[in-house]
Design a protein around this motif. Structure first.
Motif, short mmCIF file in Angstrom:
data_model
loop_
_atom_site.label_atom_id
_atom_site.label_comp_id
_atom_site.label_asym_id
_atom_site.label_seq_id
_atom_site.Cartn_x
_atom_site.Cartn_y
_atom_site.Cartn_z
N VAL A 267 -25.85 43.71 -52.17
CA VAL A 267 -26.74 43.20 -51.30
C VAL A 267 -27.98 42.13 -52.06
CG1 VAL A 267 -28.28 42.79 -49.29
CG2 VAL A 267 -26.27 44.26 -49.29
N ALA A 268 -28.24 40.64 -51.54
CA ALA A 268 -28.89 40.68 -52.74
C ALA A 268 -30.56 40.11 -52.15
CB ALA A 268 -28.95 38.65 -52.88
N SER A 269 -31.59 39.97 -52.72
CA SER A 269 -32.79 39.99 -51.87
C SER A 269 -33.16 38.88 -51.65
CB SER A 269 -34.55 40.40 -53.40
OG SER A 269 -34.49 39.74 -54.06
N PRO A 270 -33.92 38.44 -50.63
CA PRO A 270 -34.76 36.92 -49.84
C PRO A 270 -34.67 35.92 -50.80
CG PRO A 270 -35.36 39.25 -48.60
CD PRO A 270 -34.51 40.23 -49.69
N LYS A 271 -35.41 36.88 -51.82
CA LYS A 271 -36.14 36.48 -53.33
C LYS A 271 -34.98 35.16 -53.38
CE LYS A 271 -39.14 35.67 -57.31
NZ LYS A 271 -40.22 36.07 -58.18
N LEU A 272 -34.03 36.33 -53.87
CA LEU A 272 -32.81 35.37 -54.78
C LEU A 272 -31.89 34.37 -53.63
CD1 LEU A 272 -31.40 35.32 -56.92
CD2 LEU A 272 -30.38 37.79 -56.81
N VAL A 273 -31.90 35.07 -52.45
CA VAL A 273 -31.64 34.76 -52.12
C VAL A 273 -31.90 32.88 -51.17
CG1 VAL A 273 -30.91 34.23 -49.09
CG2 VAL A 273 -30.20 36.46 -49.57
N ALA A 274 -33.30 32.93 -51.34
CA ALA A 274 -34.09 31.55 -50.41
C ALA A 274 -33.76 30.77 -52.64
CB ALA A 274 -35.79 31.92 -50.80
N GLU A 275 -33.63 30.96 -52.96
CA GLU A 275 -33.62 30.96 -55.03
C GLU A 275 -32.48 30.09 -54.97
OE1 GLU A 275 -34.68 33.17 -58.04
OE2 GLU A 275 -37.08 32.92 -57.77
N VAL A 276 -31.74 30.49 -54.75
CA VAL A 276 -30.02 29.66 -55.09
C VAL A 276 -29.63 28.83 -53.57
CG1 VAL A 276 -27.79 30.05 -55.40
CG2 VAL A 276 -29.33 31.63 -56.30
N THR A 277 -30.02 29.38 -52.15
CA THR A 277 -29.61 28.98 -51.45
C THR A 277 -30.55 27.36 -51.24
OG1 THR A 277 -29.53 30.31 -49.84
CG2 THR A 277 -29.48 27.99 -49.06
N THR A 278 -31.68 27.16 -51.99
CA THR A 278 -32.62 25.78 -51.45
C THR A 278 -32.68 25.42 -52.61
OG1 THR A 278 -34.82 27.04 -52.97
CG2 THR A 278 -35.03 26.58 -50.36
N ARG A 279 -32.07 25.45 -53.84
CA ARG A 279 -31.41 24.99 -55.03
C ARG A 279 -29.98 23.48 -54.47
NH1 ARG A 279 -29.20 28.97 -59.75
NH2 ARG A 279 -27.13 28.41 -58.31
N THR A 280 -29.74 25.25 -54.34
CA THR A 280 -28.01 24.39 -54.12
C THR A 280 -28.77 23.11 -52.27
OG1 THR A 280 -27.32 26.66 -53.81
CG2 THR A 280 -26.32 24.64 -52.41
N MET A 281 -28.93 23.09 -51.67
CA MET A 281 -29.60 22.04 -50.94
C MET A 281 -29.78 21.35 -51.46
SD MET A 281 -28.43 24.13 -47.96
CE MET A 281 -27.45 25.01 -48.21
N LEU A 282 -30.77 20.99 -52.50
CA LEU A 282 -31.61 20.00 -52.88
C LEU A 282 -30.68 19.71 -53.84
CD1 LEU A 282 -35.10 22.04 -53.81
CD2 LEU A 282 -34.25 20.16 -52.84
N ARG A 283 -29.56 19.67 -54.13
CA ARG A 283 -28.67 19.49 -55.16
C ARG A 283 -27.53 18.34 -54.48
NH1 ARG A 283 -27.54 21.17 -60.80
NH2 ARG A 283 -25.05 21.15 -60.10
N SER A 284 -27.67 19.42 -53.36
CA SER A 284 -26.53 18.59 -52.31
C SER A 284 -26.75 17.64 -51.37
CB SER A 284 -25.48 19.55 -52.38
OG SER A 284 -25.46 20.82 -51.54
#
Length: 390
Positions: A267-284
């Motif tokens: 399971v990924a930590s909330p911090k990692l989930v947030a970093e990867v998810t927001t990066r994905t949203m900002l890119r797309s």
């Protein structure tokens, strides 16, 4: 001299023609907008306002029945009505919830005292919405990939739903990952087309479309980065087709998955989930979209809140609202508390409002805890295919 003048005149004429073409093109773009365009933008802005989210209560009769039966309640229209009434009449729910997605039966139902559910929701400041797809259909092949059904007759249904009081709609497309060959190009393009056409039809008929391209959480040890890769690719196709179909982006809401690793991976930590998810949203995701309402996607009630909190901490200046459209993450403990007992009605409503409040705070990055339902495991459900009643 004459040649020079001809060239100069030709240049002026070319620039004039260019400006004319731009004006014609701009007019064409404007003409693609729905006659409801300004209303759609206001509705989408209202639902995605900071600090509020969506209650997803659009489960079909069959699915609702299974959940009721899991707590010893028979699947009857009366019991389904009572369950939805408990949700929609929870005192203070409108402080944290701006929209509620309903199933067709529920949209037309009345409470015990004869009031329409849509009126009870509006009295709390909650806009009624409606699930308009009719279920998933397996695509040809042996991978179990799906497409979403429901475009036939959608325009007429949207007109009827709007007349009944609905102001937004939902259509779920599911993209399977974690298995060799998935997702296929066919699955991505088929689902992107369905979402774009659905959104176009909804806007033409006065409903704000929730666009839900779910890169679904499933078995496998695939990484969070793989989920991010496919999510970004799917979103790029979806928004390309939304633009080609003339969909007004300010008049839609997006309901995506958070980027999570496969169920067999750590399971990924909330911090990692947030970093990867927001990066994905900002890119797309274009800034024109007013709200990103994440689905809970099998996360526990507490995990859903903590990840949403981390998202807003990671991207406090996001161009869109980073908020929620949760179903089981708001309903699971509420249903267990009620279990069909009249004596537990108020206690169940209190749990619902506490969960809504926690996620409301998380959507502004201000959740401090403790969580009203700490711990808990994943809340997964089987992939449902077939018609609207499935």
């Amino acid at each position: 001299m004459q040649v020079a003048m001809q060239r100069k005149t030709a240049g002026l004429t070319g620039r004039s023609q260019s400006r004319t073409q731009v004006r014609v093109y701009a007019k064409a773009l404007n003409s693609m907008e729905s006659p409801f365009a300004e209303e759609l933008k206001k509705t989408a802005a209202y639902i995605s306002q900071k600090g509020k989210g969506i209650l997803a209560s659009d489960e079909s009769n069959a699915t609702t029945g299974k959940r009721l039966e899991s707590v010893g309640v028979e699947n009857t229209e009366t019991n389904r009505r009572d369950w939805r009434q408990l949700l929609y009449t929870a005192p203070g729910l409108g402080q944290y919830i701006s929209g509620a997605i309903m199933f067709e039966e529920t949209l037309y139902q009345k409470a015990r005292d004869g009031q329409q559910f849509v009126d009870l929701l509006l009295a709390q400041g909650i806009y009624p919405g409606i699930k308009v797809d009719t279920g998933l259909q397996i695509l040809p092949g042996d991978k179990g990939e799906t497409t979403t059904q429901g475009l036939d007759g959608l325009a007429d249904r949207c007109k009827a739903y709007r007349k009944q009081g609905a102001r937004f709609a939902k259509w779920r497309a599911v993209i399977k990952i974690g298995e060799a060959g998935c997702p296929s190009t066919t699955a991505v393009l088929e689902n992107a087309h369905g979402l774009a056409r659905y959104a176009q039809i909804c806007q033409e008929n006065g409903l704000v479309p929730i666009v839900e391209p779910e890169v679904t959480l499933g078995p496998g040890d695939y990484s969070i980065e793989e989920t991010a890769f496919w999510s970004e690719r799917v979103y790029s196709h979806v928004f390309r087709l939304l633009n080609e179909y003339g969909v007004v982006l300010e008049g839609i809401l997006l309901k995506p998955n958070m980027c999570l690793p496969g169920l067999d991976a750590p399971v990924a930590s909330p911090k990692l989930v947030a970093e990867v998810t927001t990066r994905t949203m900002l890119r797309s995701i274009p800034p024109a979209v007013p709200g990103i309402h994440f689905l809970s996607g099998g996360m526990s009630e507490e995990e859903s809140t903590l990840n949403l909190q981390a998202l807003n901490e990671a991207c406090p200046q996001a161009p869109w609202a980073l908020t929620f459209s949760y179903g089981r993450a708001l309903q699971s403990s509420t249903l267990k508390t009620w279990a069909g007992k009249e004596s537990q009605w108020n206690a169940a409503q209190e749990i619902l409002v506490k969960l809504a409040k926690a996620n409301s705070e998380a959507s502004t990055g201000s959740f401090k805890g403790p969580h009203p339902v700490p711990g808990g495991g994943r809340i997964l459900q089987a992939l449902r295919t077939g018609g609207a009643g499935k």
